[in-house]
Design a protein around this motif. Structure first.
Motif, PDB file in Angstrom:
ATOM      1  N   VAL A 198       0.843  -1.201   0.000  1.00  0.00           N
ATOM      2  CA  VAL A 198       0.000   0.000   0.000  1.00  0.00           C
ATOM      3  C   VAL A 198       0.880   1.254   0.000  1.00  0.00           C
ATOM      4  N   GLY A 199       1.920   1.248   0.828  1.00  0.00           N
ATOM      5  CA  GLY A 199       2.834   2.382   0.883  1.00  0.00           C
ATOM      6  C   GLY A 199       3.507   2.631  -0.456  1.00  0.00           C
ATOM      7  N   GLU A 200       3.961   1.561  -1.100  1.00  0.00           N
ATOM      8  CA  GLU A 200       4.589   1.704  -2.412  1.00  0.00           C
ATOM      9  C   GLU A 200       3.597   2.242  -3.441  1.00  0.00           C
ATOM     10  N   HIS A 201       2.356   1.772  -3.359  1.00  0.00           N
ATOM     11  CA  HIS A 201       1.343   2.215  -4.317  1.00  0.00           C
ATOM     12  C   HIS A 201       0.971   3.679  -4.081  1.00  0.00           C
ATOM     13  N   TRP A 202       1.069   4.131  -2.833  1.00  0.00           N
ATOM     14  CA  TRP A 202       0.696   5.495  -2.481  1.00  0.00           C
ATOM     15  C   TRP A 202       1.756   6.500  -2.907  1.00  0.00           C
ATOM     16  N   CYS A 203       3.013   6.225  -2.576  1.00  0.00           N
ATOM     17  CA  CYS A 203       4.044   7.216  -2.895  1.00  0.00           C
ATOM     18  C   CYS A 203       5.396   6.591  -3.204  1.00  0.00           C
ATOM     19  N   GLY A 204       5.412   5.330  -3.633  1.00  0.00           N
ATOM     20  CA  GLY A 204       6.657   4.685  -4.009  1.00  0.00           C
ATOM     21  C   GLY A 204       6.817   4.582  -5.514  1.00  0.00           C
ATOM     22  N   GLY A 205       7.665   3.659  -5.936  1.00  0.00           N
ATOM     23  CA  GLY A 205       7.956   3.517  -7.353  1.00  0.00           C
ATOM     24  C   GLY A 205       6.843   2.908  -8.160  1.00  0.00           C
ATOM     25  N   SER A 206       5.868   2.258  -7.512  1.00  0.00           N
ATOM     26  CA  SER A 206       4.798   1.588  -8.246  1.00  0.00           C
ATOM     27  C   SER A 206       3.481   2.357  -8.179  1.00  0.00           C
ATOM     28  N   LYS A 207       3.528   3.644  -7.841  1.00  0.00           N
ATOM     29  CA  LYS A 207       2.287   4.400  -7.637  1.00  0.00           C
ATOM     30  C   LYS A 207       1.465   4.533  -8.909  1.00  0.00           C
ATOM     31  N   ASP A 208       2.104   4.397 -10.083  1.00  0.00           N
ATOM     32  CA  ASP A 208       1.371   4.507 -11.334  1.00  0.00           C
ATOM     33  C   ASP A 208       0.979   3.145 -11.910  1.00  0.00           C
ATOM     34  N   ALA A 209       1.327   2.079 -11.201  1.00  0.00           N
ATOM     35  CA  ALA A 209       1.029   0.730 -11.698  1.00  0.00           C
ATOM     36  C   ALA A 209      -0.318   0.258 -11.168  1.00  0.00           C
ATOM     37  N   ARG A 210      -1.149  -0.269 -12.042  1.00  0.00           N
ATOM     38  CA  ARG A 210      -2.443  -0.820 -11.626  1.00  0.00           C
ATOM     39  C   ARG A 210      -2.280  -2.213 -11.033  1.00  0.00           C
TER      40      ARG A 210
END
Length: 403
Positions: A198-210
């Motif tokens: 969740v943290g990575e999706h929020w503001c990490g490298g994978s934030k633009d990945a679905r």
């Protein structure tokens, strides 16, 4: 409430949800922009914004120049309207952070996890939360929500945390109920690797990945899965327990029933055992082995073997969920030397290797994910929206989180 007033109340609640979604997604945002995004009338938007301002949830943020030369006031969520608590419970350390509704951490504290586990850990969390509130100097009722990341999974029937051997005693009582009683606020408990994702999706490298996979490797190995923009938990919250994949050893070996076949092959204990078997010193930690790879053939051999097995696991993950990227985290998994080695092995076993990269949030990924989840809980409780609001982290949060 009388029946004849019910439709009006429902309509107002729906209007409030539409407006606040626009503010969360696009703020600072003007009333005209909200109207274009929602289709609501200017009068309705003005009434809703007045209510939100009176309630202390939004504020005027500035002005934007209009197309015909007139400036318009823009609005944004007030970051200090409420605060949330993020908790990262590990076998060796306990990390708490108090954050505002923009996700900015205003105070945090770390100390060794109580060895006694169980109720002692609950009291420790309560004491540290009290310390943070006092340090910031806010009223306790301004802390509206908390999310805790923990190893293992929460049993939906008993509330106990199962498969968390590094924090004893959590499998004997309802942990969430105990935390709610001690903290006096709503509390959610999530697997620590899921929250790291969740943290990575929020503001990490994978934030633009679905769709992506977060693989944490350290003492053990775990997986967080985002599929089509949402965290995948499974029927009992056990999705991602890849330590039990039948890779790297014999799944029928009873020794793997407790921690899993894959974890027995690639966890820290396995790395140290393999290193000693190759003639390495039994006095070194895994970190120390990685720090001296340039001069240590045994260490390089251990890393290569672990990378080969992890690449096989990633191949299995890719075959099932088809992620855009695989993010490696954990105190071992995020090591760039290991990530490069895994990528090399993926190139040998995949026609089109999936992209793989190190976590940008490092050891703070679970804590940042807990904060994001707690903010989402506030949005759900107050506005009836959450887990799909498109909550954006401020640009400087990712930098602060990785520091």
């Amino acid at each position: 409430m009388t029946l004849d007033r019910a439709p009006a109340m429902i309509a107002r609640q729906a209007s409030t949800r539409l407006v606040i979604e626009q503010v969360l997604r696009g703020g600072p945002i003007s009333r005209a922009e909200i109207a274009r995004g929602t289709g609501l009338s200017k009068q309705t938007i003005s009434e809703v914004m007045r209510e939100l301002e009176r309630g202390g949830w939004v504020r005027e943020e500035g002005q934007v120049q209009g197309a015909v030369g007139r400036s318009a006031v823009t609005y944004a969520i007030r970051p200090d309207a409420a605060f949330v608590l993020g908790i990262d419970l590990g076998g060796t350390k306990l990390h708490l952070a108090l954050a505002d509704l923009h996700g900015q951490i205003v105070a945090e504290i770390v100390e060794p996890t109580q060895h006694a586990g169980g109720a002692a850990v609950i009291e420790q969390i309560g004491r540290l939360a009290d310390t943070l509130v006092e340090k910031v100097g806010i009223a306790r009722d301004r802390v509206r929500s908390a999310v805790m990341g923990s190893p293992g999974i929460v049993d939906p029937r008993s509330g106990a945390i199962m498969i968390a051997p590094n924090v004893p005693g959590l499998d004997t009582f309802d942990v969430r109920a105990a935390l709610r009683a001690r903290l006096g606020i709503d509390v959610a408990i999530e697997n620590d690797v899921n929250l790291a994702a969740v943290g990575e999706h929020w503001c990490g490298g994978s934030k633009d990945a679905r769709s992506f996979a977060f693989v944490a490797l350290g003492t053990g190995i775990g997986l967080g899965i985002f599929a089509d923009g949402r965290l995948l938990r499974g029927a009992r919250g056990a999705a991602g327990e890849i330590s039990y994949l039948p890779l790297g050893g014999d799944p029928y070996d009873a020794r793997g029933h407790r921690v899993g076949t894959l974890e027995m092959a690639v966890g820290s204990a396995a790395m140290l055992g393999r290193y000693v078997a190759l003639g390495g010193s039994d006095k070194l930690t895994v970190r120390e082995i990685f720090d001296r790879l340039d001069e240590d053939a045994a260490g390089r051999a251990v890393m290569d073997e672990v990378a080969r097995i992890v690449a096989t696991a990633i191949l299995a993950i890719h075959s099932i969920i088809d992620p855009e990227v695989v993010v490696m985290g954990g105190n071992v998994g995020a090591r760039p030397e290991l990530v490069r080695c895994i990528a090399a092995h993926l190139g040998r076993c995949m026609a089109e290797p999936v992209r793989i990269e190190s976590s940008r949030l490092g050891g703070r990924a679970t804590l940042i994910g807990a904060i994001a989840g707690a903010i989402d809980q506030v949005h759900q409780a107050v506005f009836g929206i959450g887990a799909g609001t498109g909550l954006r982290a401020p640009p400087d949060l990712a930098m602060a989180a990785a520091s």
